[in-house]
Scaffold this active site. Structure first.
Site, short mmCIF file in Angstrom:
data_model
loop_
_atom_site.label_atom_id
_atom_site.label_comp_id
_atom_site.label_asym_id
_atom_site.label_seq_id
_atom_site.Cartn_x
_atom_site.Cartn_y
_atom_site.Cartn_z
N SER A 278 0.75 -1.20 -0.19
CA SER A 278 0.16 0.00 0.01
C SER A 278 0.83 1.27 0.00
O SER A 278 1.90 1.22 0.43
CB SER A 278 -0.85 -0.01 1.23
OG SER A 278 -1.87 1.04 1.24
N GLY A 279 0.18 2.25 -0.32
CA GLY A 279 1.07 3.65 -0.59
C GLY A 279 0.10 4.79 -0.58
O GLY A 279 -1.12 4.66 -0.41
N GLY A 280 0.78 5.82 -1.05
CA GLY A 280 -0.20 7.00 -1.17
C GLY A 280 -1.16 6.96 -2.09
O GLY A 280 -2.18 7.54 -2.05
N THR B 201 -3.81 0.86 -2.99
CA THR B 201 -3.32 -0.52 -2.36
C THR B 201 -3.32 -1.52 -3.47
O THR B 201 -4.06 -1.54 -4.32
CB THR B 201 -4.50 -0.99 -1.25
OG1 THR B 201 -4.62 0.10 -0.53
CG2 THR B 201 -3.97 -2.04 -0.42
N VAL B 202 -2.37 -2.55 -3.47
CA VAL B 202 -2.36 -3.83 -4.20
C VAL B 202 -2.79 -4.90 -3.75
O VAL B 202 -2.44 -5.22 -2.39
CB VAL B 202 -0.85 -3.89 -4.85
CG1 VAL B 202 -0.97 -5.00 -5.71
CG2 VAL B 202 -0.48 -2.52 -5.29
N LYS C 257 -4.60 -3.40 -8.49
CA LYS C 257 -4.22 -2.08 -7.84
C LYS C 257 -5.35 -1.42 -7.73
O LYS C 257 -6.24 -1.00 -8.76
CB LYS C 257 -3.35 -1.30 -8.94
CG LYS C 257 -3.09 0.14 -8.48
CD LYS C 257 -2.44 1.01 -9.65
CE LYS C 257 -1.10 0.35 -9.98
NZ LYS C 257 -0.27 1.39 -10.84
N ASP D 263 9.20 6.15 -16.45
CA ASP D 263 9.77 5.99 -15.00
C ASP D 263 10.39 4.58 -14.97
O ASP D 263 9.79 4.00 -14.07
CB ASP D 263 8.29 6.15 -14.51
CG ASP D 263 8.61 6.33 -12.99
OD1 ASP D 263 9.73 6.85 -12.73
OD2 ASP D 263 7.85 6.23 -12.02
#
Length: 754
Positions: A22-24, A27-28, A42, A136
């Site tokens: 999970s991040g900003g 969530t995966v 995702k 990226d």
């Protein structure tokens, strides 16, 4: 990782089995198709669903990932970008990211490194053949599966014939792995930009560090554009290929197909007899814009100084815009890089003391003088304005910081020692420039009624000059009054780039030998006292309201960039005498003052790396009492303080308000301003702004957004550690952004988005 309370049981008809990371941004989850095939889903956080720009970016990611289906990428299984809460399912790839693999086990070598290089080149070939540019490519976007490397996350990719998404003015990417053209002209990025990124990634894989590594992503960005890569540790057989990838001009690089030929011609073991000084330890973490945190479990395929040049300006002359923009946060000058390699970007530093009451002129007192009076008037004849202040080095853009004195606005930073600007219309009265390579994050020292103090850096062809100096200028004319060499260890000691500060009519500096404080009359330069540091220590000045404190650390801790046991000494402002020591546990960063006590944030360490803040320390200089409070979680981002409240601004725009007395969270609010610095307290509002010049005003009571503006310039986002960019002149909001840009508007009539 097990599902948590509140996690959905299924997404799009796919039953969920586990939370993978999970991040900003979201969530995966691990899920299963009806046939039992594992997929990674995702799921975007709901607060972004109403953001039209984010939906555009997510649709773009889904479209790009659908087009790419090679053996070395992750295939899209299903997606719903228009759902109330958007999601995308991709093939689940078992394995760690390249970043985690190298971070835990060290660099790759021999046949393993060659296989990685060929696999990534094949992935780029597949991506480029369908007309997509990834944009990226970095270690956290490469998963090392049993079948070979897989390239994931097409979140900022685009079709070659599309325009780059820049409607927010954001330069999106990861600076140490971006190409020069991506940093300078995002709309001109093509497939060979990915080849440049692959070259940096291969150097990183072979050595554990990137060819343009620096202690700040913004220094790295400068080096990508202007410096030659550091490749001495790359095996000789691979080095020639990597060098060709890292040509500054796109036409000088091979295509993905040509790169494959070059890599396949390399010896199977890359010539293991080549001597390499490879550092096998952990690599330095990069402060970048991450949409998702690296999961703790195997990651799925989630998608210079002469006298300053004084330039008088006619009253209504307007300056031209510069073309290159990049935000400053830590030290630019390479000779200082090793001395300040403590990870300030991760622990938030670099705030110049503009008043004795706080950091950055907005975070110190209980009700600091930066708070605008409710209903305050605008400067006489005010009208919104937008200006650029040229610096002494055209090849290095600056990001200024300002303070207001009546109708006068004093700004400085980078290669601008200081400039005086009329707050009513943005016209410049005078500008003092610095000839040398600026020190990132060092802006104005401060100002009195008749004197402005800033930093000047020596030209590279003037090694006899002091590397950096504090310069005093007459506030009315810009004439230099005096200068003194300045020390440069505050960042290592306090996590703040604050080597000098103004208190009343006196300026306190650290001498060039980093051995003592020196106090001078700000206008005359006459020394009023000196105070030697305790034996075996180095110190930095810290304001505590109207008082002054020395924050000190042992030479050993400073030299090892690991200050874990700082000591505070009250400083007598009349004599400079140091009071009894106050010992503090843990690495801390001073924030400001609440109820007469110095507030410091405790830095959470993961091994040797800072990873946010997990506690609050309060120090009463009078009683020497120290109290500690734990935070409910670790907060990563840019810290600041206003009106006795601590704020942390996350990379993705989440702002959290914390009570420094208890560590309790007051409120948390998701904003659309990524990498914001702040706060600055105005009449009934808190202002946060990013390097793009995008500003959000929040209610201090509950964080409710009052208004948000559009960006003004291209600038890097997802930042951490910047000092506040907003200055208030009565009701006028003055914002400092990338490209030496300043602009101003009425707080009651902010620019309307769109």
């Amino acid at each position: 990782m097990s599902l948590r309370a509140g996690d959905p049981a299924e997404i799009g008809g796919y039953p969920l089995e586990a939370r993978l990371g999970s991040g900003g941004m979201g969530t995966v989850f691990l899920a299963r198709t009806s046939s039992g095939r594992p997929v990674a889903i995702k799921l975007i956080h709901p607060q972004f669903a109403a953001d039209d720009e984010f939906r555009i970016r997510f649709r773009q990611e889904v479209a790009a990932a659908r087009q790419v289906s090679g053996a070395f990428t992750a295939a899209v299984v299903d997606a719903a970008p228009e759902a109330e809460q958007p999601w995308m399912a991709t093939t689940y790839i078992q394995g760690h990211t390249l970043a985690r693999r190298i971070g835990t086990k060290g660099p790759l070598s021999g046949a393993e490194l060659r296989r990685l290089a060929i696999g990534l080149a094949e992935a780029l070939r597949d991506i480029h053949r369908v007309g997509v540019v990834h944009r990226d490519l970095k270690p956290s976007n490469v998963v090392l599966s049993p079948e070979g490397p897989r390239v994931i996350d097409f979140g900022i990719s685009r079709a070659v014939d599309q325009q780059t998404l820049t409607i927010t003015g954001r330069v999106i990417g990861t600076p140490p792995f971006m190409s020069p053209e991506q940093l300078q002209a995002p709309r001109d990025v093509g497939p060979r930009s990915d080849v440049f990124s692959l070259g940096t990634l291969l150097a990183y894989s072979a050595t554990g560090h990137g060819p343009f590594d620096a202690e700040s992503p913004y220094i790295a960005a400068y080096q990508v554009v202007h410096r030659e890569p550091s490749l001495e540790d790359v095996p000789v057989a691979l080095r020639t290929v990597v060098e060709s990838c890292l040509a500054k001009e796109p036409n000088g690089r091979p295509s993905a197909d040509e790169l494959l030929v070059l890599l396949r011609d390399l010896p199977a073991d890359l010539g293991q007899i080549d001597a390499r000084g490879v550092g096998a330890g952990r690599t330095r973490d990069m402060v970048t814009e991450h949409h998702f945190a690296t999961p703790a479990t195997p990651a799925p395929a989630t998608p210079a100084p002469a006298a300053p040049t004084i330039t008088p300006v006619a009253p209504d002359t307007r300056s031209a815009d510069t073309l290159i923009g990049r935000r400053l946060r830590r030290r630019w000058r390479p000779v200082f890089a090793a001395a300040v390699a403590v990870a300030v970007a991760a622990i938030g530093g670099g705030v110049a003391a503009l008043t004795a009451g706080g950091f950055g002129g907005n975070s110190g007192g209980d009700k600091g003088n930066s708070r605008a009076v409710r209903g305050a008037a605008l400067p006489d004849d005010f009208k919104p304005w937008h200006e650029t202040v040229p610096g002494g080095r055209e090849d290095i853009p600056d990001e200024l910081r300002c303070l207001a004195h009546g109708d006068a606005l004093f700004c400085g930073g980078g290669s601008v020692v200081a400039t005086r600007i009329r707050a009513r219309d943005g016209s410049r009265v005078w500008t003092a420039k610095s000839p040398g390579v600026p020190v990132d994050g060092m802006h104005l020292v401060g100002a009195t009624d008749n004197t402005v103090l800033g930093y000047r850096f020596a030209a590279q062809d003037a090694p006899q000059d002091p590397p950096n100096e504090v310069v005093a200028l007459d506030a009315n004319t810009g004439r230099e009054l005096w200068s003194v060499p300045s020390g440069a260890q505050s960042t290592a000691v306090t996590g703040r780039t604050q080597d000098a500060l103004v208190t009343g009519s006196v300026v306190v500096t650290v001498d060039a030998a980093n051995s003592r404080f020196e106090a001078r009359n700000a206008h005359s330069g006459q020394v009023t006292w000196t105070s030697s540091f305790p034996a075996g220590t180095q110190c930095a000045p810290v304001p505590v309201g109207s008082q002054l404190v020395a924050m000190c650390a042992t030479d050993a801790e400073v030299n090892a960039f690991a200050v874990r046991h700082p000591t505070l000494y009250p400083v007598d402002r009349a004599s400079g005498a140091l009071g009894r020591p106050i010992e503090v546990n843990g690495r801390t960063v001073p924030m400001g003052v609440a109820n007469g006590r110095l507030v410091l944030l405790q830095v959470h360490m993961e091994g040797t790396d800072p990873a946010g803040y997990d506690g609050v320390t309060r120090v009463d200089p009078a009683s020497r009492k120290v109290t500690y409070s734990r935070l409910a979680k670790t907060y990563a981002g840019t810290p600041g303080m206003a009106d006795s409240t601590v704020y942390v601004s996350g990379q993705t725009g989440l702002v959290t308000a914390l009570d420094p007395a208890t560590g309790r969270k007051k409120w948390s609010r998701q904003t659309g301003v990524e990498g914001a610095a702040g706060p600055v307290a105005g009449a009934g509002a808190l202002y946060f702004s990013s390097a793009t010049g995008r500003v959000v005003a929040l209610s201090p009571d509950d964080g409710k957004p009052l208004w948000t503006t559009d960006p003004q310039v291209d600038g890097l986002t997802g930042q951490q550690g910047a000092s506040p960019r907003v200055t208030l002149a009565g009701r006028a909001v003055i914002v400092a952004a990338a490209k030496n840009t300043l602009f101003a508007f009425d707080a009651q009539k902010p620019p309307k988005p769109g």
